[in-house]
Design a protein around this motif. Structure first.
Motif, PDB file in Angstrom:
ATOM      1  N   LEU A 184       0.829  -1.206   0.000  1.00 35.26           N
ATOM      2  CA  LEU A 184       0.000   0.000   0.000  1.00 35.26           C
ATOM      3  C   LEU A 184       0.859   1.250   0.000  1.00 35.26           C
ATOM      4  O   LEU A 184       0.517   2.250  -0.638  1.00 35.26           O
ATOM      5  CB  LEU A 184      -0.940  -0.006   1.203  1.00 35.26           C
ATOM      6  N   ARG A 185       1.983   1.231   0.705  1.00 36.72           N
ATOM      7  CA  ARG A 185       2.872   2.394   0.745  1.00 36.72           C
ATOM      8  C   ARG A 185       3.530   2.625  -0.608  1.00 36.72           C
ATOM      9  O   ARG A 185       4.014   3.720  -0.898  1.00 36.72           O
ATOM     10  CB  ARG A 185       3.937   2.200   1.830  1.00 36.72           C
ATOM     11  N   SER A 186       3.556   1.563  -1.450  1.00 33.16           N
ATOM     12  CA  SER A 186       4.178   1.675  -2.770  1.00 33.16           C
ATOM     13  C   SER A 186       3.203   2.124  -3.841  1.00 33.16           C
ATOM     14  O   SER A 186       3.589   2.269  -5.005  1.00 33.16           O
ATOM     15  CB  SER A 186       4.787   0.322  -3.167  1.00 33.16           C
ATOM     16  N   ASP A 226      -1.401   7.351   3.216  1.00 34.33           N
ATOM     17  CA  ASP A 226      -1.121   8.634   3.865  1.00 34.33           C
ATOM     18  C   ASP A 226      -2.101   9.704   3.402  1.00 34.33           C
ATOM     19  O   ASP A 226      -2.564  10.527   4.198  1.00 34.33           O
ATOM     20  CB  ASP A 226       0.314   9.070   3.562  1.00 34.33           C
ATOM     21  N   PHE A 227      -2.431   9.704   2.113  1.00 34.27           N
ATOM     22  CA  PHE A 227      -3.368  10.701   1.595  1.00 34.27           C
ATOM     23  C   PHE A 227      -4.718  10.602   2.303  1.00 34.27           C
ATOM     24  O   PHE A 227      -5.345  11.611   2.616  1.00 34.27           O
ATOM     25  CB  PHE A 227      -3.557  10.516   0.090  1.00 34.27           C
ATOM     26  N   PHE A 228      -5.183   9.383   2.538  1.00 36.92           N
ATOM     27  CA  PHE A 228      -6.482   9.208   3.173  1.00 36.92           C
ATOM     28  C   PHE A 228      -6.413   9.223   4.704  1.00 36.92           C
ATOM     29  O   PHE A 228      -7.412   8.976   5.381  1.00 36.92           O
ATOM     30  CB  PHE A 228      -7.121   7.900   2.702  1.00 36.92           C
ATOM     31  N   GLY A 229      -5.241   9.520   5.271  1.00 35.01           N
ATOM     32  CA  GLY A 229      -5.118   9.679   6.714  1.00 35.01           C
ATOM     33  C   GLY A 229      -4.868   8.401   7.472  1.00 35.01           C
ATOM     34  O   GLY A 229      -4.850   8.408   8.706  1.00 35.01           O
ATOM     35  N   SER A 230      -4.640   7.284   6.780  1.00 32.60           N
ATOM     36  CA  SER A 230      -4.473   5.997   7.449  1.00 32.60           C
ATOM     37  C   SER A 230      -3.042   5.736   7.895  1.00 32.60           C
ATOM     38  O   SER A 230      -2.802   4.879   8.740  1.00 32.60           O
ATOM     39  CB  SER A 230      -4.934   4.872   6.508  1.00 32.60           C
ATOM     40  N   GLY A 231      -2.084   6.458   7.318  1.00 32.03           N
ATOM     41  CA  GLY A 231      -0.691   6.253   7.695  1.00 32.03           C
ATOM     42  C   GLY A 231      -0.150   4.952   7.159  1.00 32.03           C
ATOM     43  O   GLY A 231      -0.293   4.635   5.979  1.00 32.03           O
ATOM     44  N   ILE A 232       0.474   4.156   8.016  1.00 29.32           N
ATOM     45  CA  ILE A 232       1.085   2.893   7.613  1.00 29.32           C
ATOM     46  C   ILE A 232       0.048   1.786   7.714  1.00 29.32           C
ATOM     47  O   ILE A 232      -0.407   1.435   8.804  1.00 29.32           O
ATOM     48  CB  ILE A 232       2.311   2.584   8.483  1.00 29.32           C
ATOM     49  N   GLY A 233      -0.363   1.218   6.583  1.00 31.57           N
ATOM     50  CA  GLY A 233      -1.355   0.151   6.588  1.00 31.57           C
ATOM     51  C   GLY A 233      -2.777   0.688   6.619  1.00 31.57           C
ATOM     52  O   GLY A 233      -3.032   1.887   6.480  1.00 31.57           O
ATOM     53  N   ILE A 234      -3.722  -0.228   6.797  1.00 30.69           N
ATOM     54  CA  ILE A 234      -5.134   0.136   6.862  1.00 30.69           C
ATOM     55  C   ILE A 234      -5.532   0.357   8.310  1.00 30.69           C
ATOM     56  O   ILE A 234      -5.546  -0.572   9.131  1.00 30.69           O
ATOM     57  CB  ILE A 234      -6.019  -0.971   6.235  1.00 30.69           C
ATOM     58  N   ASN A 235      -5.810   1.604   8.650  1.00 30.15           N
ATOM     59  CA  ASN A 235      -6.284   1.982   9.979  1.00 30.15           C
ATOM     60  C   ASN A 235      -7.574   2.773   9.802  1.00 30.15           C
ATOM     61  O   ASN A 235      -7.644   3.685   8.981  1.00 30.15           O
ATOM     62  CB  ASN A 235      -5.238   2.839  10.707  1.00 30.15           C
ATOM     63  N   THR A 236      -8.602   2.435  10.559  1.00 32.00           N
ATOM     64  CA  THR A 236      -9.904   3.061  10.387  1.00 32.00           C
ATOM     65  C   THR A 236      -9.832   4.566  10.637  1.00 32.00           C
ATOM     66  O   THR A 236      -9.275   5.017  11.638  1.00 32.00           O
ATOM     67  CB  THR A 236     -10.932   2.429  11.336  1.00 32.00           C
ATOM     68  N   VAL A 237     -10.384   5.336   9.704  1.00 34.25           N
ATOM     69  CA  VAL A 237     -10.419   6.797   9.792  1.00 34.25           C
ATOM     70  C   VAL A 237     -11.827   7.260   9.459  1.00 34.25           C
ATOM     71  O   VAL A 237     -12.425   6.788   8.484  1.00 34.25           O
ATOM     72  CB  VAL A 237      -9.421   7.450   8.807  1.00 34.25           C
ATOM     73  N   ARG A 238     -12.354   8.183  10.248  1.00 35.59           N
ATOM     74  CA  ARG A 238     -13.643   8.788   9.930  1.00 35.59           C
ATOM     75  C   ARG A 238     -13.630  10.236  10.391  1.00 35.59           C
ATOM     76  O   ARG A 238     -13.616  10.522  11.588  1.00 35.59           O
ATOM     77  CB  ARG A 238     -14.801   8.041  10.616  1.00 35.59           C
ATOM     78  N   ASN A 239     -13.583  11.143   9.430  1.00 32.56           N
ATOM     79  CA  ASN A 239     -13.728  12.550   9.747  1.00 32.56           C
ATOM     80  C   ASN A 239     -14.505  13.226   8.627  1.00 32.56           C
ATOM     81  O   ASN A 239     -15.027  12.559   7.742  1.00 32.56           O
ATOM     82  CB  ASN A 239     -12.358  13.211  10.005  1.00 32.56           C
ATOM     83  N   TRP A 240     -14.566  14.521   8.666  1.00 31.28           N
ATOM     84  CA  TRP A 240     -15.419  15.243   7.719  1.00 31.28           C
ATOM     85  C   TRP A 240     -14.978  15.051   6.275  1.00 31.28           C
ATOM     86  O   TRP A 240     -15.793  14.995   5.358  1.00 31.28           O
ATOM     87  CB  TRP A 240     -15.425  16.729   8.075  1.00 31.28           C
ATOM     88  N   ARG A 241     -13.663  14.929   6.050  1.00 32.47           N
ATOM     89  CA  ARG A 241     -13.135  14.902   4.684  1.00 32.47           C
ATOM     90  C   ARG A 241     -12.530  13.562   4.278  1.00 32.47           C
ATOM     91  O   ARG A 241     -12.285  13.348   3.096  1.00 32.47           O
ATOM     92  CB  ARG A 241     -12.065  15.987   4.519  1.00 32.47           C
ATOM     93  N   GLN A 242     -12.262  12.671   5.224  1.00 30.95           N
ATOM     94  CA  GLN A 242     -11.596  11.418   4.894  1.00 30.95           C
ATOM     95  C   GLN A 242     -12.286  10.251   5.589  1.00 30.95           C
ATOM     96  O   GLN A 242     -12.849  10.401   6.681  1.00 30.95           O
ATOM     97  CB  GLN A 242     -10.131  11.460   5.334  1.00 30.95           C
ATOM     98  N   GLN A 243     -12.204   9.080   4.941  1.00 34.56           N
ATOM     99  CA  GLN A 243     -12.778   7.877   5.524  1.00 34.56           C
ATOM    100  C   GLN A 243     -12.008   6.668   5.028  1.00 34.56           C
ATOM    101  O   GLN A 243     -11.772   6.506   3.833  1.00 34.56           O
ATOM    102  CB  GLN A 243     -14.256   7.738   5.145  1.00 34.56           C
ATOM    103  N   VAL A 244     -11.578   5.821   5.964  1.00 31.03           N
ATOM    104  CA  VAL A 244     -10.941   4.551   5.648  1.00 31.03           C
ATOM    105  C   VAL A 244     -11.656   3.475   6.452  1.00 31.03           C
ATOM    106  O   VAL A 244     -11.773   3.578   7.670  1.00 31.03           O
ATOM    107  CB  VAL A 244      -9.433   4.565   5.985  1.00 31.03           C
ATOM    108  N   ASP A 245     -12.152   2.456   5.758  1.00 34.94           N
ATOM    109  CA  ASP A 245     -12.857   1.364   6.413  1.00 34.94           C
ATOM    110  C   ASP A 245     -11.927   0.177   6.620  1.00 34.94           C
ATOM    111  O   ASP A 245     -10.893   0.053   5.966  1.00 34.94           O
ATOM    112  CB  ASP A 245     -14.067   0.937   5.580  1.00 34.94           C
ATOM    113  N   ALA A 246     -12.333  -0.716   7.517  1.00 40.38           N
ATOM    114  CA  ALA A 246     -11.504  -1.872   7.852  1.00 40.38           C
ATOM    115  C   ALA A 246     -11.258  -2.778   6.656  1.00 40.38           C
ATOM    116  O   ALA A 246     -10.250  -3.486   6.601  1.00 40.38           O
ATOM    117  CB  ALA A 246     -12.146  -2.660   8.993  1.00 40.38           C
TER     118      ALA A 246
END
Length: 204
Positions: free
Chosen positions: A55-57, A76-96
């Motif tokens: 994913l980092r590549s 990193d663009f979606f706010g998850s950093g290294i790997g898949i980490n759940t993110v939920r805010n006004w502008r970004q979302q990453v699901d499990a």
């Protein structure tokens, strides 16, 4: 990828491709003036030997009106950093399950292209979905969206030192950042406060 409803008045464009090492999946945006209102990305992680490294590549790159203004690893663009980490805010979302969504508005006057580049050693199947609508471009006030990434490796402290997160010049709005730290040693060197200096002021 189960798509969330696009914003009203948007045209949805998508592309799916098995992206070989050194290749990319690219979406040419409709003629402007227009703006990307939503961006969705899904990477099939089944079968990837090293999900975090793979994913980092994968790098999200975007060019608007002839200038590349976005270059950032996808997580990193979606706010998850290294790997898949759940993110939920006004502008970004990453699901499990790895579905990543962005609602940053990315306007352009004439033309734009969004692509995902694979700079790693393994192929990856990537889905990119974009929702684009008309945008009232104003030559005096409108600005392009920017996102960049940089890193430092083998940091050693003491002595204490500041790490420069961003250096910004000119007109714009700074909306935030994602700071990811991979710490392979037993000591922790991340103490301190954020400092912001404006127009060269001595005291932040």
């Amino acid at each position: 990828l189960q798509s969330s409803p696009p914003p009203a008045g948007c045209k949805v464009t998508e592309a799916v491709r098995l992206v070989a090492p050194g290749g990319d999946v690219s979406v040419v945006l409709p003629d402007g003036p227009a703006a990307v209102k939503a961006l969705e990305l899904k990477v099939e992680t089944d079968g990837l030997a090293d999900v975090e490294r793979s994913l980092r590549s994968l790098v999200l790159a975007a060019a608007f009106d002839g200038e590349e203004t976005v270059w950032c690893p996808v997580t990193d663009f979606f706010g998850s950093g290294i790997g898949i980490n759940t993110v939920r805010n006004w502008r970004q979302q990453v699901d499990a399950d790895g579905a990543m969504r962005s609602r940053w508005v990315m306007p352009y006057e004439r033309a734009g292209t969004v692509r995902v580049r694979n700079i790693g050693p393994r192929a990856a199947r990537v889905l990119v979905r974009l929702a684009v609508s008309e945008y009232p471009w104003d030559a005096e006030r409108s600005m392009h969206f920017h996102a960049v990434w940089h890193y430092a490796a083998d940091l050693h402290w003491p002595p204490a030192a500041d790490w420069n997160l961003a250096a910004i010049q000119g007109r714009g709005v700074y909306v935030g950042d994602t700071l990811s730290i991979f710490n392979p040693v037993s000591t922790w060197y991340g103490e301190g406060d954020e400092k912001i200096r404006v127009d060269g002021e001595a005291v932040p």
